[in-house]
Design a protein around this motif. Structure first.
Motif, short mmCIF file in Angstrom:
data_model
loop_
_atom_site.label_atom_id
_atom_site.label_comp_id
_atom_site.label_asym_id
_atom_site.label_seq_id
_atom_site.Cartn_x
_atom_site.Cartn_y
_atom_site.Cartn_z
N LEU A 252 15.69 -30.54 23.17
CA LEU A 252 15.27 -32.05 23.22
C LEU A 252 14.07 -32.90 23.86
O LEU A 252 13.10 -33.55 23.13
CB LEU A 252 16.48 -33.25 23.04
CG LEU A 252 17.82 -33.12 22.41
CD1 LEU A 252 18.52 -34.27 22.49
CD2 LEU A 252 17.56 -33.33 20.67
N THR A 253 13.68 -32.34 25.31
CA THR A 253 13.32 -32.82 25.58
C THR A 253 11.39 -32.01 25.08
O THR A 253 10.72 -32.27 26.03
CB THR A 253 13.64 -33.71 27.13
OG1 THR A 253 13.42 -31.23 27.84
CG2 THR A 253 14.14 -34.22 27.70
N GLY A 254 11.81 -30.74 25.23
CA GLY A 254 10.79 -29.68 24.84
C GLY A 254 9.73 -29.76 23.47
O GLY A 254 9.03 -30.49 23.69
N VAL A 255 10.70 -30.70 22.38
CA VAL A 255 10.25 -31.15 21.63
C VAL A 255 9.59 -32.15 21.28
O VAL A 255 8.37 -32.91 20.89
CB VAL A 255 10.97 -30.97 20.43
CG1 VAL A 255 10.81 -32.18 19.00
CG2 VAL A 255 12.21 -29.99 20.19
N GLY A 256 9.84 -33.53 22.59
CA GLY A 256 9.14 -34.27 22.58
C GLY A 256 8.37 -34.15 23.52
O GLY A 256 7.50 -34.97 23.17
N ASN A 257 7.75 -33.36 24.47
CA ASN A 257 7.00 -32.93 25.23
C ASN A 257 6.27 -32.34 24.18
O ASN A 257 4.66 -32.75 24.24
CB ASN A 257 7.29 -31.64 26.88
CG ASN A 257 7.97 -32.62 27.08
OD1 ASN A 257 8.11 -33.55 27.61
ND2 ASN A 257 8.35 -31.85 28.72
#
Length: 137
Positions: free
Chosen positions: A56-61
């Motif tokens: 999830l945070t990788g997609v956000g980054n």
């Protein structure tokens, strides 16, 4: 402020995944089956939570970079990283099944768990290295 929080959450989730994997690997090499299974069972819960957070945070980054996602070497490293994440997830399904099977067995096969945690730790270390290359060129 939000992008910084997302990045820190990403780093924290990787620390849980990698640190826990290294701990589970070390315990599986040195401890008895009961201790190995206790650590393995706890790690599996932490790992899947951390992996979900990482995705999830990788997609956000990545969304923070859009629409200017770099091509060239960075794009190649990104593709390798995505493939490694998919391989890690698939291998982790097998590892989690092995933990479940070992928990149900009268004489657990901890050597299988040791190999699984070694592979997990190696894959996560490679992902950290790729992340560092992508972040710093």
């Amino acid at each position: 402020m939000v992008p910084l929080f997302v990045r820190w959450l990403h780093v924290l989730a990787m620390a849980v995944a990698l640190g826990g994997g290294a701990l589970a690997w070390g315990v599986s090499r040195t401890a008895d089956a009961e201790a190995t299974l206790a650590v393995a069972t706890t790690y599996e819960l932490a790992f899947w939570g951390a992996l979900g957070t990482l995705v999830l945070t990788g997609v956000g980054n990545l969304g923070a970079l859009a629409p200017a996602i770099p091509r060239g070497q960075w794009g190649g490293a990104f593709l390798v990283k995505l493939l490694l994440v998919v391989a890690l997830a698939l291998g982790s399904v097998v590892r989690s099944a092995a933990v479940r099977a070992a928990s149900d067995a009268e004489t657990p096969a901890t050597a299988t768990l040791e190999r699984g945690y070694a592979a997990t730790t190696l894959a996560l270390t490679m992902l950290v290295a790729l992340g560092a290359v992508m972040a710093h060129g």
